[in-house]
Motif scaffolding. Structure first.
Motif, PDB file in Angstrom:
ATOM      1  N   ARG A   1       0.756  -1.212   0.019  1.00 13.48           N
ATOM      2  CA  ARG A   1      -0.052   0.001  -0.010  1.00 13.48           C
ATOM      3  C   ARG A   1       0.788   1.306   0.033  1.00 13.48           C
ATOM      4  O   ARG A   1       0.496   2.263  -0.586  1.00 13.48           O
ATOM      5  CB  ARG A   1      -0.861   0.164   1.316  1.00 13.48           C
ATOM      6  N   TYR A   2       2.077   1.107   0.673  1.00 12.26           N
ATOM      7  CA  TYR A   2       2.948   2.210   0.750  1.00 12.26           C
ATOM      8  C   TYR A   2       3.402   2.517  -0.734  1.00 12.26           C
ATOM      9  O   TYR A   2       3.664   3.667  -1.162  1.00 12.26           O
ATOM     10  CB  TYR A   2       4.178   2.055   1.770  1.00 12.26           C
ATOM     11  N   ARG A   3       3.681   1.482  -1.409  1.00  9.73           N
ATOM     12  CA  ARG A   3       4.228   1.776  -2.780  1.00  9.73           C
ATOM     13  C   ARG A   3       3.297   2.359  -3.915  1.00  9.73           C
ATOM     14  O   ARG A   3       3.462   3.122  -4.538  1.00  9.73           O
ATOM     15  CB  ARG A   3       4.535   0.420  -3.548  1.00  9.73           C
ATOM     16  N   GLN A   4       1.657   1.939  -3.426  1.00  6.66           N
ATOM     17  CA  GLN A   4       0.933   2.360  -4.269  1.00  6.66           C
ATOM     18  C   GLN A   4       0.593   3.958  -4.022  1.00  6.66           C
ATOM     19  O   GLN A   4       0.272   4.752  -5.091  1.00  6.66           O
ATOM     20  CB  GLN A   4      -0.456   1.613  -3.980  1.00  6.66           C
ATOM     21  N   ALA A   5       0.668   4.536  -2.807  1.00  5.65           N
ATOM     22  CA  ALA A   5       0.774   5.803  -2.476  1.00  5.65           C
ATOM     23  C   ALA A   5       1.868   6.473  -3.035  1.00  5.65           C
ATOM     24  O   ALA A   5       1.579   7.582  -3.775  1.00  5.65           O
ATOM     25  CB  ALA A   5       0.707   5.822  -0.779  1.00  5.65           C
ATOM     26  N   ALA A   6       3.223   6.038  -3.001  1.00  9.26           N
ATOM     27  CA  ALA A   6       4.074   6.704  -3.736  1.00  9.26           C
ATOM     28  C   ALA A   6       3.876   6.705  -5.374  1.00  9.26           C
ATOM     29  O   ALA A   6       4.140   8.025  -6.103  1.00  9.26           O
ATOM     30  CB  ALA A   6       5.351   6.127  -3.517  1.00  9.26           C
ATOM     31  N   LYS A   7       3.146   5.754  -5.782  1.00  8.52           N
ATOM     32  CA  LYS A   7       3.066   5.615  -7.216  1.00  8.52           C
ATOM     33  C   LYS A   7       2.048   6.812  -7.616  1.00  8.52           C
ATOM     34  O   LYS A   7       2.032   7.646  -8.600  1.00  8.52           O
ATOM     35  CB  LYS A   7       2.669   4.417  -7.768  1.00  8.52           C
ATOM     36  N   ARG A   8       1.086   6.995  -6.883  1.00 11.35           N
ATOM     37  CA  ARG A   8      -0.129   7.886  -7.013  1.00 11.35           C
ATOM     38  C   ARG A   8       0.568   9.126  -6.937  1.00 11.35           C
ATOM     39  O   ARG A   8       0.311  10.286  -7.791  1.00 11.35           O
ATOM     40  CB  ARG A   8      -1.314   7.680  -6.003  1.00 11.35           C
TER      41      ARG A   8
ATOM     42  N   GLU B   1       8.741   4.119  -7.545  1.00  9.43           N
ATOM     43  CA  GLU B   1       7.338   4.043  -7.961  1.00  9.43           C
ATOM     44  C   GLU B   1       6.785   5.120  -9.112  1.00  9.43           C
ATOM     45  O   GLU B   1       5.783   4.954  -9.699  1.00  9.43           O
ATOM     46  CB  GLU B   1       6.356   3.977  -6.774  1.00  9.43           C
ATOM     47  N   SER B   2       7.550   6.379  -9.061  1.00  8.23           N
ATOM     48  CA  SER B   2       6.927   7.345  -9.818  1.00  8.23           C
ATOM     49  C   SER B   2       6.912   7.014 -11.302  1.00  8.23           C
ATOM     50  O   SER B   2       7.751   6.677 -11.786  1.00  8.23           O
ATOM     51  CB  SER B   2       7.844   8.834  -9.450  1.00  8.23           C
ATOM     52  N   PRO B   3       5.682   7.188 -11.944  1.00  7.66           N
ATOM     53  CA  PRO B   3       5.586   6.862 -13.338  1.00  7.66           C
ATOM     54  C   PRO B   3       6.251   7.866 -14.164  1.00  7.66           C
ATOM     55  O   PRO B   3       6.821   8.674 -14.000  1.00  7.66           O
ATOM     56  CB  PRO B   3       4.014   7.138 -13.370  1.00  7.66           C
ATOM     57  N   GLU B   4       6.675   7.060 -15.233  1.00  8.90           N
ATOM     58  CA  GLU B   4       7.623   7.727 -16.466  1.00  8.90           C
ATOM     59  C   GLU B   4       6.868   9.044 -16.850  1.00  8.90           C
ATOM     60  O   GLU B   4       5.739   9.174 -16.895  1.00  8.90           O
ATOM     61  CB  GLU B   4       7.261   6.870 -17.595  1.00  8.90           C
ATOM     62  N   GLY B   5       7.826  10.044 -16.956  1.00  8.23           N
ATOM     63  CA  GLY B   5       7.413  11.300 -17.260  1.00  8.23           C
ATOM     64  C   GLY B   5       7.002  12.495 -15.844  1.00  8.23           C
ATOM     65  O   GLY B   5       6.634  13.467 -16.172  1.00  8.23           O
ATOM     66  N   SER B   6       7.218  11.581 -15.013  1.00  9.48           N
ATOM     67  CA  SER B   6       7.014  12.705 -13.686  1.00  9.48           C
ATOM     68  C   SER B   6       8.270  12.597 -13.087  1.00  9.48           C
ATOM     69  O   SER B   6       9.144  13.240 -13.549  1.00  9.48           O
ATOM     70  CB  SER B   6       5.914  12.074 -12.765  1.00  9.48           C
ATOM     71  N   LEU B   7       8.527  12.272 -11.885  1.00  7.27           N
ATOM     72  CA  LEU B   7       9.712  12.710 -11.155  1.00  7.27           C
ATOM     73  C   LEU B   7      11.092  12.115 -11.871  1.00  7.27           C
ATOM     74  O   LEU B   7      11.046  10.688 -11.949  1.00  7.27           O
ATOM     75  CB  LEU B   7       9.711  11.903  -9.675  1.00  7.27           C
ATOM     76  N   GLU B   8      11.882  12.662 -12.197  1.00  7.04           N
ATOM     77  CA  GLU B   8      13.319  12.210 -12.879  1.00  7.04           C
ATOM     78  C   GLU B   8      14.520  12.570 -12.062  1.00  7.04           C
ATOM     79  O   GLU B   8      15.238  11.942 -12.258  1.00  7.04           O
ATOM     80  CB  GLU B   8      13.289  13.016 -14.242  1.00  7.04           C
ATOM     81  N   SER B   9      14.307  13.563 -11.124  1.00 10.23           N
ATOM     82  CA  SER B   9      15.744  13.851 -10.378  1.00 10.23           C
ATOM     83  C   SER B   9      15.082  14.562  -9.025  1.00 10.23           C
ATOM     84  O   SER B   9      14.089  15.508  -8.859  1.00 10.23           O
ATOM     85  CB  SER B   9      16.288  15.218 -11.192  1.00 10.23           C
ATOM     86  N   LEU B  10      15.603  13.799  -8.106  1.00 12.73           N
ATOM     87  CA  LEU B  10      15.345  14.062  -6.771  1.00 12.73           C
ATOM     88  C   LEU B  10      16.458  14.493  -5.847  1.00 12.73           C
ATOM     89  O   LEU B  10      17.744  14.051  -6.002  1.00 12.73           O
ATOM     90  CB  LEU B  10      14.821  12.708  -5.970  1.00 12.73           C
TER      91      LEU B  10
END
Length: 598
Positions: A215-222, A251-260
């Motif tokens: 569920r934590y991974r799902q929240a991170a993906k969302r 978990e971030s989808p492609e096209g969103s977070l690329e650099s943290l």
């Protein structure tokens, strides 16, 4: 600070209110007016995905924050607002994310305002010649003829250092609770709760932790899907921030977070262990680490600002550790911090759920930083310091002791303390809280008792604390979540226990105690002992000392406070007692009253 306002306000009053919401970053504003009512918004240009506005002629709406599952629900932006205006509770229940939603139907003179499931975005409301709601208390003061201090709110601040229930520091201004729909029809306000978790504990075992991680991974993906290409996170040597960073990167989808980018400071306690471990975590994750200064000098620049950013409802030593936000020189569109520890056993603790206590005592033991007698001695007015706890105990609909304590906690702790300090980050840039996801929160609420942080048996006989004795250093659930989200990071030392998360729990328990004992023997700031702010106040060469002294002197002259009691707290601190927390509560109140009510 970015923020929102709405209600029976339009024209120049709406324009002025929106301008007062502005923070220290580059911001845009948006306003809507229809038939004597309006909505207004101020938001950072760095995070355009962090707000949504909708205008359909006689109807309009705002999402201040993010709805993370809109694509899963197959809803357009317009459909979200249409459904909120038609079926507010059912629609709110289906939405996930960190947000404050507001929409208005001018044909019906009907407002709907919705807080998310933890109340991560504050909203306050007043009814004085009309209904008004806003993210800032001080913005609402302009709509009150003669705003007065809420004396119970003052008592709550002295008792806890933050607010509880619906209290603010102003009579007639109330806080919306988490998971709440507020409807305003022809100026009449009603509120209702649209969601609460099931508090019945799950079966213990590996299955609980596997589901927690899923569920934590799902929240991170969302949440990852709402992030820009670049974002920042506060990274320490603890478990919460490393787990959050790892989950977002994975978990971030492609096209969103690329650099943290990771940011940190030397505190909690300032032994350089946090930056050292954080650098190792960042290197393992393949992200950059930047150390931001936190000292009496840097915090002195932000002393007043952190009080303003939180409407005087968080003592300044609580927000001090987020003040380095103002000293980040990079252009960070979104800034985050890790938080899941409080949800999975770091708060509440096993002791707080012991049914030998009443529901009022459980709240007092978990939240109060000051004893009742001290609060009564500091005030010249007759207020019951436990009145708010009593009201919350009476209010919960739960039937079991566990359910009552947890329900009061879910309705108060995160909105009024755990997430309230995030307003400092939103004063500078965009912000997200990954853990505000209903599916994840449902499972957190079911954590078995044994997986919460406990205390050494019989230790309460020789050591008194809000944990009921000498606490273990961490919770089993925090360690297990870290191990599942990132096995690689579980091989890097946990600062609090000086032990790798992958190692057995009993080693973390012993490591925490050893860490505290060593630092106490060295007279260093450490857990359950003197903190940075204690030393800052005692150092007569700092601005923090000078400003605290000025505010203490002013409080002694105010009829609200007993001058002798205030002076005694200050004198004891300067003589070596660690009274920074109580002094921060007194001086936060004094500053805010001076600036907004005198």
């Amino acid at each position: 600070m970015s923020g929102m306002i709405g209600g029976a306000v339009d024209g120049s009053r709406l324009q002025e209110a929106v301008s007062e919401l502005g923070g220290r970053t580059r911001e845009k504003s948006w306003r809507y007016e229809h038939g004597g009512a309006g909505l207004g918004l101020s938001y950072t240009t760095a995070d355009p995905q962090g707000v949504t506005v909708w205008d359909d002629g006689s109807r309009a709406g705002v999402i201040y924050g993010v709805v993370t599952n809109r694509s899963e629900l197959e809803l357009t932006e317009s459909e979200v607002f249409d459904r909120l205006l038609d079926r507010p509770k059912a629609t709110a229940r289906a939405l996930e994310g960190e947000f404050l939603l507001a929409c208005y139907d001018g044909d019906r003179d009907y407002h709907v305002v919705v807080t998310d499931k933890l109340g991560a975005r504050s909203c306050y409301y007043a009814t004085a010649g009309g209904a008004y709601y806003a993210t800032d208390v001080d913005v609402l003061l302009a709509f009150l003829d003669d705003p007065e201090l809420d004396l119970q709110g003052v008592s709550d601040m002295l008792l806890m250092g933050h607010m509880w229930g619906e209290r603010t520091l102003v009579e007639g201004v109330r806080a919306m609770r988490p998971a709440t729909v507020m409807e305003v029809t022809d100026g009449v306000v009603s509120t209702s709760r649209y969601w609460k978790p099931d508090y019945e504990p799950a079966d213990p075992g590996a299955g609980y932790f596997d589901e927690l991680a899923s569920r934590y991974r799902q929240a991170a993906k969302r949440f990852g899907g709402t992030l820009p290409e670049r974002a920042g996170i506060w990274l320490s040597g603890g478990l919460d921030s490393r787990t959050t960073a790892a989950a977002l990167l994975a978990e971030s989808p492609e096209g969103s977070l690329e650099s943290l980018a990771a940011y940190g400071y030397d505190a909690n306690p300032p032994t350089n262990d946090n930056p050292r471990i954080a650098r190792e975590i960042a290197e393992t994750l393949g992200i950059e680490y930047n150390q931001i200064p936190l000292s009496a000098e840097t915090f002195g620049e932000d002393f007043e600002r952190v009080i303003e950013a939180t409407d005087g409802m968080l003592r300044w030593n609580t927000t001090a550790n987020l003040s380095p936000t103002y000293h980040i020189r990079d252009d960070v569109p979104v800034l985050m911090e890790g938080m899941q520890g409080e949800l999975i056993g770091d708060h509440l603790l096993r002791y707080h759920l012991d049914d030998s206590q009443s529901i009022v005592e459980a709240q007092q033991n978990s939240e109060a930083s000051t004893d009742v007698e001290t609060v009564e001695n500091l005030l010249t007015v007759d207020v019951d310091p436990l009145a708010t706890f009593k009201a919350e105990a009476d209010r919960t609909p739960e039937r079991t002791h566990r359910g009552k304590v947890l329900d009061v906690h879910f309705q108060n702790y995160y909105a009024r303390l755990g997430l309230a300090s995030n307003r400092v980050m939103r004063d500078w840039t965009g912000n997200r809280v990954v853990q505000v996801d209903g599916d994840y929160l449902e499972w957190c609420a079911k954590i078995p008792q044994y997986y919460r942080k406990g205390t050494f048996p019989l230790s309460h006989r020789f050591f008194q604390s809000d944990a009921g004795g000498v606490p273990y250093g961490t919770s089993i659930a925090k360690l297990e979540l870290c191990r599942r989200i990132s096995p690689e990071l579980s091989e890097i030392t946990y600062e609090r226990t000086k032990t790798k998360p992958s190692r057995p729990y009993h080693l973390h328990v012993g490591g925490f105690v050893g860490n505290v004992v060593v630092n106490r023997l060295r007279s260093k700031p450490t857990y359950a002992n003197g903190q940075l702010q204690d030393f800052w106040i005692r150092d007569t060469d700092t601005y923090v000392h000078r400003r605290v002294t000025e505010l203490v002197d002013a409080a002694m002259d105010r009829d609200l406070f007993d001058a002798d009691a205030v002076e005694a707290v200050y004198a004891a601190h300067m003589d070596g007692a660690n009274n920074a927390t109580l002094l921060a509560q007194i001086t936060t109140l004094e500053y805010w009253i001076q600036e907004h009510l005198d």
